[in-house]
Design an enzyme around this catalytic site. Structure first.
Site, PDB file in Angstrom:
ATOM      1  N   SER A   8       0.843  -1.198   0.000  1.00  0.00           N
ATOM      2  CA  SER A   8       0.000   0.000   0.000  1.00  0.00           C
ATOM      3  C   SER A   8       0.877   1.247   0.000  1.00  0.00           C
ATOM      4  O   SER A   8       1.680   1.445   0.917  1.00  0.00           O
ATOM      5  CB  SER A   8      -0.889   0.016   1.246  1.00  0.00           C
ATOM      6  OG  SER A   8      -1.451   1.307   1.402  1.00  0.00           O
ATOM      7  N   HIS A  31      -1.399  -1.276  -4.129  1.00  0.00           N
ATOM      8  CA  HIS A  31      -2.642  -0.929  -3.443  1.00  0.00           C
ATOM      9  C   HIS A  31      -2.701   0.587  -3.243  1.00  0.00           C
ATOM     10  O   HIS A  31      -1.789   1.189  -2.673  1.00  0.00           O
ATOM     11  CB  HIS A  31      -2.693  -1.656  -2.100  1.00  0.00           C
ATOM     12  CG  HIS A  31      -3.979  -1.518  -1.364  1.00  0.00           C
ATOM     13  ND1 HIS A  31      -5.100  -2.263  -1.665  1.00  0.00           N
ATOM     14  CD2 HIS A  31      -4.332  -0.722  -0.327  1.00  0.00           C
ATOM     15  CE1 HIS A  31      -6.086  -1.944  -0.837  1.00  0.00           C
ATOM     16  NE2 HIS A  31      -5.651  -1.006  -0.012  1.00  0.00           N
ATOM     17  N   ASP A  33      -4.877   3.664  -1.737  1.00  0.00           N
ATOM     18  CA  ASP A  33      -5.945   3.994  -0.795  1.00  0.00           C
ATOM     19  C   ASP A  33      -6.491   5.398  -1.046  1.00  0.00           C
ATOM     20  O   ASP A  33      -5.821   6.389  -0.768  1.00  0.00           O
ATOM     21  CB  ASP A  33      -5.402   3.924   0.640  1.00  0.00           C
ATOM     22  CG  ASP A  33      -5.141   2.493   1.083  1.00  0.00           C
ATOM     23  OD1 ASP A  33      -6.084   1.674   1.001  1.00  0.00           O
ATOM     24  OD2 ASP A  33      -4.011   2.196   1.506  1.00  0.00           O
ATOM     25  N   MET A  35      -9.052   8.150   0.093  1.00  0.00           N
ATOM     26  CA  MET A  35      -9.857   8.522   1.273  1.00  0.00           C
ATOM     27  C   MET A  35     -10.381   9.942   1.103  1.00  0.00           C
ATOM     28  O   MET A  35      -9.660  10.817   0.613  1.00  0.00           O
ATOM     29  CB  MET A  35      -8.998   8.471   2.535  1.00  0.00           C
ATOM     30  CG  MET A  35      -8.315   7.136   2.774  1.00  0.00           C
ATOM     31  SD  MET A  35      -7.512   7.135   4.387  1.00  0.00           S
ATOM     32  CE  MET A  35      -6.512   5.650   4.254  1.00  0.00           C
ATOM     33  N   HIS A  64      -8.452   1.006  -3.669  1.00  0.00           N
ATOM     34  CA  HIS A  64      -9.330   0.788  -2.516  1.00  0.00           C
ATOM     35  C   HIS A  64      -9.996   2.124  -2.182  1.00  0.00           C
ATOM     36  O   HIS A  64      -9.341   3.031  -1.672  1.00  0.00           O
ATOM     37  CB  HIS A  64      -8.483   0.272  -1.345  1.00  0.00           C
ATOM     38  CG  HIS A  64      -9.243   0.093  -0.070  1.00  0.00           C
ATOM     39  ND1 HIS A  64      -8.627  -0.093   1.148  1.00  0.00           N
ATOM     40  CD2 HIS A  64     -10.585   0.055   0.188  1.00  0.00           C
ATOM     41  CE1 HIS A  64      -9.540  -0.232   2.095  1.00  0.00           C
ATOM     42  NE2 HIS A  64     -10.733  -0.139   1.546  1.00  0.00           N
ATOM     43  N   MET A  66     -12.068   4.378  -0.038  1.00  0.00           N
ATOM     44  CA  MET A  66     -12.664   4.625   1.278  1.00  0.00           C
ATOM     45  C   MET A  66     -13.347   5.975   1.197  1.00  0.00           C
ATOM     46  O   MET A  66     -12.923   6.963   1.805  1.00  0.00           O
ATOM     47  CB  MET A  66     -11.578   4.586   2.362  1.00  0.00           C
ATOM     48  CG  MET A  66     -11.172   3.155   2.705  1.00  0.00           C
ATOM     49  SD  MET A  66      -9.579   3.100   3.526  1.00  0.00           S
ATOM     50  CE  MET A  66      -8.517   3.195   2.099  1.00  0.00           C
ATOM     51  N   MET A 135     -11.587  -6.068   5.785  1.00  0.00           N
ATOM     52  CA  MET A 135     -10.725  -5.125   6.514  1.00  0.00           C
ATOM     53  C   MET A 135     -10.325  -5.737   7.845  1.00  0.00           C
ATOM     54  O   MET A 135     -11.169  -6.202   8.614  1.00  0.00           O
ATOM     55  CB  MET A 135     -11.453  -3.799   6.760  1.00  0.00           C
ATOM     56  CG  MET A 135     -11.647  -2.904   5.544  1.00  0.00           C
ATOM     57  SD  MET A 135     -10.128  -2.458   4.667  1.00  0.00           S
ATOM     58  CE  MET A 135      -9.218  -1.576   5.938  1.00  0.00           C
ATOM     59  N   ASP A 173      -6.567  -6.423   4.575  1.00  0.00           N
ATOM     60  CA  ASP A 173      -5.916  -5.117   4.557  1.00  0.00           C
ATOM     61  C   ASP A 173      -5.933  -4.529   5.963  1.00  0.00           C
ATOM     62  O   ASP A 173      -6.997  -4.325   6.541  1.00  0.00           O
ATOM     63  CB  ASP A 173      -6.682  -4.213   3.573  1.00  0.00           C
ATOM     64  CG  ASP A 173      -6.091  -2.827   3.448  1.00  0.00           C
ATOM     65  OD1 ASP A 173      -4.999  -2.570   3.974  1.00  0.00           O
ATOM     66  OD2 ASP A 173      -6.754  -1.978   2.797  1.00  0.00           O
ATOM     67  N   SER A 196       2.848  -0.415   6.002  1.00  0.00           N
ATOM     68  CA  SER A 196       4.044  -0.158   6.811  1.00  0.00           C
ATOM     69  C   SER A 196       5.008  -1.340   6.819  1.00  0.00           C
ATOM     70  O   SER A 196       6.226  -1.150   6.874  1.00  0.00           O
ATOM     71  CB  SER A 196       3.647   0.248   8.229  1.00  0.00           C
ATOM     72  OG  SER A 196       2.602  -0.533   8.706  1.00  0.00           O
TER      73      SER A 196
HETATM   74  C1  DX5 Z   1      -6.115   1.496   5.921  1.00  0.00           C
HETATM   75  C2  DX5 Z   1      -5.758   1.222   4.485  1.00  0.00           C
HETATM   76  C3  DX5 Z   1      -4.637   0.273   4.330  1.00  0.00           C
HETATM   77  C4  DX5 Z   1      -3.333   0.725   4.931  1.00  0.00           C
HETATM   78  C5  DX5 Z   1      -2.710  -0.474   5.566  1.00  0.00           C
HETATM   79  O1  DX5 Z   1      -7.365   2.042   6.010  1.00  0.00           O
HETATM   80  O2  DX5 Z   1      -6.858   0.693   3.783  1.00  0.00           O
HETATM   81  O3  DX5 Z   1      -4.448  -0.123   2.979  1.00  0.00           O
HETATM   82  O4  DX5 Z   1      -2.439   1.271   4.005  1.00  0.00           O
HETATM   83  O5  DX5 Z   1      -1.596  -0.086   6.267  1.00  0.00           O
HETATM   84  P1  DX5 Z   1      -0.796  -1.080   7.211  1.00  0.00           P
HETATM   85  O6  DX5 Z   1      -0.363  -2.235   6.360  1.00  0.00           O
HETATM   86  O7  DX5 Z   1       0.334  -0.253   7.697  1.00  0.00           O
HETATM   87  O8  DX5 Z   1      -1.748  -1.512   8.285  1.00  0.00           O
HETATM   88 ZN    ZN Z   2      -6.464  -0.200   1.780  1.00  0.00          ZN
END
Ligand code: DX5
Ligand code: ZN
Length: 220
Positions: A8, A31, A33, A35, A64, A66, A135, A173, A196
């Site tokens: 991600s 990936h 994200d 938001m 993804h 959100m 999730m 995820d 991370s």
């Molecule tokens: C969180 C995201 C994830 C995030 C995961 O809402 O959808 O994709 O990047 O991060 P880690 O792997 O650090 O939990």
């Molecule tokens: Zn995600």
């Protein structure tokens, strides 16, 4: 069975994204994200950024969303050429119509479930989807702890997918790292998002390999 590792970029250096993509060359998908500070209490980027990533990334994009109002916004990400577009079940009243629209445009259609969302109502919709994202943290932020209580949902999905013979990828995820990926793999996940854990590693490529090995060792 294929095991996919999707780093991600939420955990990458936003000022050097093209360079960051070069550090994860063996990733299966990237990936991304999105938001909107409405569906989740955090804000990342929108179609303009994703469109540019699509142009420069040698690795296909796993978007993804959100965000709220997915019926309005999700098709645009498919039109940009994203390999897959996953929207949240909680963000639409018409998941099937939206999935069909995404597939029609040429993207794989994914549906995501927050930790508190029951999977049962969605099981009969599985033929409409290419991917279900379970999730394993509350969506919104990277670096949170994996929630093992979401695993029964994955086990249920995995059983139904196996029984029906559907080709639906099961993605997890949130909090996926060397010490948790095996738990998710054993519960039936085959597609793993890691932010991370990958970008926080000294050598992201080595971490991708280690994550893949750990998942393969635990899958059934
Ligand atoms: C969180 C995201 C994830 C995030 C995961 O809402 O959808 O994709 O990047 O991060 P880690 O792997 O650090 O939990
Ligand atoms: Zn995600």
């Amino acid at each position: 069975m294929t095991t996919r590792i999707n780093p991600s970029i939420l955990a990458a250096d936003f000022a050097n994204l093209e360079h960051e993509l070069g550090r994860i060359a063996s990733a299966d998908l990237v990936h991304v994200d999105v938001m909107d500070n409405h569906f989740v209490p955090n804000l990342t980027f929108g179609p303009q950024m994703v469109g540019r990533l699509q142009q420069v990334s040698p690795i296909p994009l796993d978007v993804h969303l959100m965000i709220s109002d997915v019926d309005r916004w999700a098709p645009g990400y498919a039109e940009l050429g994203a390999f897959s577009v996953t929207f949240h079940a909680e963000a639409t009243e018409a998941p099937v119509a939206l999935a069909r629209r995404l597939r029609e445009i040429g993207a794989r259609a994914g549906i995501a479930l927050k930790p508190g969302t029951d999977v049962e109502p969605y099981l009969e919709l599985l033929p409409e989807f290419d991917q279900v994202l379970v999730m394993t943290v509350e969506p919104g932020f990277g670096g949170q702890s994996f929630m093992p209580e979401t695993m029964p949902k994955l086990e249920r999905l995995s059983r139904v997918v196996r029984e029906t013979g559907l080709d639906v990828w099961l993605q997890v995820d949130g909090g996926i790292a060397l010490d948790t990926i095996g738990i998710a793999a054993a519960a039936g996940a085959n597609t793993f998002v890691a932010g991370s854990a990958v970008f926080g590693a000294e050598v992201p490529e080595d971490r991708i390999t280690a994550l893949r090995d750990a998942a393969v060792a635990h899958r059934h």
